[in-house]
Scaffold this motif. Structure first.
Motif, PDB file in Angstrom:
ATOM      1  N   ASN A 355       5.132  -4.921  21.320  1.00 19.93           N
ATOM      2  CA  ASN A 355       5.335  -5.082  20.113  1.00 19.93           C
ATOM      3  C   ASN A 355       4.278  -5.948  19.561  1.00 19.93           C
ATOM      4  N   SER A 356       3.338  -5.705  18.777  1.00 21.02           N
ATOM      5  CA  SER A 356       2.218  -6.555  18.239  1.00 21.02           C
ATOM      6  C   SER A 356       2.742  -7.472  17.212  1.00 21.02           C
ATOM      7  N   HIS A 357       1.910  -8.203  17.571  1.00 20.41           N
ATOM      8  CA  HIS A 357       2.397  -9.675  16.508  1.00 20.41           C
ATOM      9  C   HIS A 357       1.088  -8.904  15.233  1.00 20.41           C
ATOM     10  N   LEU A 358       0.596  -8.619  15.644  1.00 18.86           N
ATOM     11  CA  LEU A 358      -0.339  -8.476  14.299  1.00 18.86           C
ATOM     12  C   LEU A 358      -0.408  -7.260  13.470  1.00 18.86           C
ATOM     13  N   LEU A 359       0.296  -5.778  14.308  1.00 20.74           N
ATOM     14  CA  LEU A 359       0.454  -5.079  13.125  1.00 20.74           C
ATOM     15  C   LEU A 359       1.197  -5.660  11.879  1.00 20.74           C
ATOM     16  N   PRO A 360       2.476  -5.909  11.773  1.00 16.25           N
ATOM     17  CA  PRO A 360       3.611  -6.513  11.203  1.00 16.25           C
ATOM     18  C   PRO A 360       2.770  -7.083  10.314  1.00 16.25           C
ATOM     19  N   ILE A 361       1.847  -7.921  10.425  1.00 16.69           N
ATOM     20  CA  ILE A 361       0.865  -8.434   9.688  1.00 16.69           C
ATOM     21  C   ILE A 361       0.103  -7.762   8.355  1.00 16.69           C
ATOM     22  N   ILE A 362      -0.700  -6.582   9.683  1.00 14.89           N
ATOM     23  CA  ILE A 362      -1.665  -5.811   8.588  1.00 14.89           C
ATOM     24  C   ILE A 362      -0.521  -4.708   7.720  1.00 14.89           C
ATOM     25  N   ASN A 363       0.748  -4.145   8.030  1.00 16.90           N
ATOM     26  CA  ASN A 363       1.405  -3.749   7.548  1.00 16.90           C
ATOM     27  C   ASN A 363       2.193  -3.932   6.076  1.00 16.90           C
ATOM     28  N   ALA A 364       2.000  -5.166   6.399  1.00 16.61           N
ATOM     29  CA  ALA A 364       2.954  -6.137   5.247  1.00 16.61           C
ATOM     30  C   ALA A 364       1.921  -6.317   3.845  1.00 16.61           C
ATOM     31  N   SER A 365       0.519  -6.508   4.724  1.00 17.76           N
ATOM     32  CA  SER A 365      -0.469  -6.505   3.616  1.00 17.76           C
ATOM     33  C   SER A 365      -1.244  -5.623   2.956  1.00 17.76           C
ATOM     34  N   LEU A 366      -0.942  -3.884   3.622  1.00 18.39           N
ATOM     35  CA  LEU A 366      -1.272  -3.269   3.299  1.00 18.39           C
ATOM     36  C   LEU A 366      -0.270  -2.721   2.425  1.00 18.39           C
ATOM     37  N   ALA A 367       1.030  -3.377   2.588  1.00 17.10           N
ATOM     38  CA  ALA A 367       1.782  -2.867   1.587  1.00 17.10           C
ATOM     39  C   ALA A 367       1.941  -3.664   0.262  1.00 17.10           C
ATOM     40  N   PHE A 368       1.207  -4.600   0.407  1.00 19.23           N
ATOM     41  CA  PHE A 368       0.680  -5.239  -0.860  1.00 19.23           C
ATOM     42  C   PHE A 368      -0.493  -5.089  -2.247  1.00 19.23           C
ATOM     43  N   VAL A 369      -1.163  -4.942  -0.934  1.00 18.16           N
ATOM     44  CA  VAL A 369      -2.335  -4.081  -1.566  1.00 18.16           C
ATOM     45  C   VAL A 369      -2.558  -3.030  -2.343  1.00 18.16           C
ATOM     46  N   ILE A 370      -1.006  -2.040  -1.915  1.00 17.04           N
ATOM     47  CA  ILE A 370      -1.197  -0.862  -2.832  1.00 17.04           C
ATOM     48  C   ILE A 370      -0.392  -0.844  -3.853  1.00 17.04           C
ATOM     49  N   SER A 371       0.608  -2.190  -2.983  1.00 13.70           N
ATOM     50  CA  SER A 371       1.565  -2.081  -4.701  1.00 13.70           C
ATOM     51  C   SER A 371       1.256  -3.096  -5.572  1.00 13.70           C
ATOM     52  N   ALA A 372       0.466  -3.695  -5.567  1.00  9.62           N
ATOM     53  CA  ALA A 372      -1.157  -4.286  -6.517  1.00  9.62           C
ATOM     54  C   ALA A 372      -1.416  -3.707  -7.049  1.00  9.62           C
TER      55      ALA A 372
END
Ligand code: HEM
Length: 421
Positions: A355-372
């Motif tokens: 499990n990557s500690h960073l991947l969920p942070i990257i995924n959430a950031s991408l989700a946030f940018v795309i949603s905005a």
């Protein structure tokens, strides 16, 4: 690792996990579908602007996402999840491959039929998809009925979700037959959307998180009333069907669904606060973002229903990438553990390394940018942010898979060297 094995008692039987081919086929096809969705938004961002929302082009993009990405992922998850949660025999590889082929061919014909205005391809594709959904439902119900696990809110929620995906195709097929000129057109879109979004997607997310969230936090969920958001969502779902005859229900339904999202956000907060895992799992960022997007979707229902659909799609996509950042490493751990004939239980602890500690942070950031970007584009009626969101979506699965692969390759060496030692 050994210390945790003693403390944490998972309530699932991972020895019942299916062959990887089933979940893998559905997940890979789903990633390709979302790349196609990104490409479609990049090349034709105007499809999300007001005057194009009901065109065939938008309907094709919407179904590439809902049937190609979301529903394919749901099938992949359910093939893995049902046998281990209900402790029953998994589906055989040939069954899963046959389901995948019938569903996939049906979806392709359905999308081709819509984009080429082909009156016969469209119903034929929809019928093939319907057939594959019915076969899957029979499989799933058969397994649930044969389980000795006592019926609880989780069992009921899965049954409601299975019932709803069938309602979805029934309403969808009825509209398809009308659009192809084979019958008179029935305007069942509100019922179709309610069955698809609330009954199928939201119910399944609620069911899956009852098991997954406690695993991420190693905390227990039963004191947090897991049935409460389910009962609320279900009440809104029933009232939404009644809205055809009682239009004044719009406000109570919005309030009920807003409350549903708030209750889940409270559950997520409590679980992540009382976690017993050694590290706070970053996966909770994506889960919270997904529910915030669904909270906004519920509120927008009163103001702009097309924005509600967009927010539902964005929330669901956020959940898929977030949960997959933990599910995929787990599935690969299981394959490796089986290969070296270790006890399957050790896949839990091996997956923690993968499990990557960073991947969920990257995924959430991408989700946030795309949603905005998408919300901005739709609210201001401008194409550029939607096109940029499309570009990011095309690369999202690639980044996701590459980061999971990197973490697994690095940690696999560590695991195998310890095994040899
Ligand atoms: C076999 C399954 C399905 C069939 C046959 C089907 C069929 C259809 C048809 C014919 C329409 C257009 C209705 C019209 O404009 O008159 C439609 C719209 C829509 N469907 Fe489906 N559908 C299916 C599954 C789903 C699922 C699983 C979801 C969501 C999770 C979904 C979400 C939507 C949305 C959001 C629209 C509105 C699109 C727009 O207006 O741009 N559908 N569907």
């Amino acid at each position: 690792m050994k210390k945790h094995a003693g403390e944490y008692k998972p309530t699932i039987n991972i020895r019942q996990s299916p062959h990887l081919i089933g979940p893998a086929l559905f997940f890979v096809a789903a990633w390709l579908s979302i790349c196609a969705v990104g490409l479609s938004l990049w090349l034709r961002p105007s499809q999300l602007l007001e005057n194009a929302l009901t065109t065939n082009f938008t309907i094709v993009t919407v179904h590439m996402l809902t049937l190609g990405f979301l529903t394919m992922t749901m099938f992949g998850v359910l093939y893995q999840w049902l046998p281990v949660v209900f402790d029953v025999v998994s589906a055989s590889p040939s069954f899963m491959i046959a389901h995948f082929l019938v569903y996939g061919v049906g979806l392709l014909l359905f999308l081709l039929g819509f984009s080429a205005h082909h009156a016969m391809l469209l119903p034929f594709g929809a019928l093939l998809m319907a057939l594959s959904i019915v076969i899957f439902t029979i499989f799933a119900l058969n397994r649930i009925m044969s389980s000795t696990r006592p019926w609880d809110e989780l069992t009921w929620t899965v049954c409601i979700a299975l019932f709803s995906i069938n309602l979805t195709w029934i309403f969808g097929l009825a509209m398809v037959l009308g659009l192809s000129g084979l019958t008179s057109y029935l305007h069942l879109l509100p019922e179709h959307l309610n069955a698809a979004w609330v009954g199928w997607i939201i119910m399944l997310v609620l069911a899956v998180q009852i098991k997954l969230l406690p695993m991420f936090s190693l905390a227990k969920m039963h004191t947090l009333r897991p049935w409460l958001p389910i009962v609320l969502a279900l009440t809104g779902w029933i009232l939404q069907f009644a809205r055809r005859w009682i239009p004044t229900l719009a406000l109570p339904i919005t309030l009920i669904w807003t409350l549903t999202a708030l209750v889940v956000l409270w559950q997520i907060y409590s679980l992540s606060k009382h976690h017993q895992s050694p590290k706070w799992d970053t996966v909770f960022i994506g889960v919270a973002l997904g529910w915030l997007l669904w909270l906004m979707a519920a509120i927008e229902l009163l103001y702009d229903p097309s924005l509600t659909i967009a927010l539902l799609v964005l929330g669901a996509t956020t959940f898929v990438f977030t949960y997959q950042s933990r599910i995929v490493p787990f599935l690969l751990s299981l394959v490796m553990v089986r290969q070296i004939r270790h006890k399957e239980f050790s896949a839990f602890f091996m997956a923690q390394r993968f499990n990557s500690h960073l991947l969920p942070i990257i995924n959430a950031s991408l989700a946030f940018v795309i949603s905005a970007l998408i919300v901005w584009g739709m609210m201001q009626q401008i194409r550029e942010p939607i096109a940029i969101a499309g570009i990011v979506i095309v690369f999202w699965p690639l980044i996701h898979v590459a980061l999971m692969g990197y973490q697994i390759i690095v940690q696999r060496g560590f695991f195998l060297s310890r095994h040899r030692a």
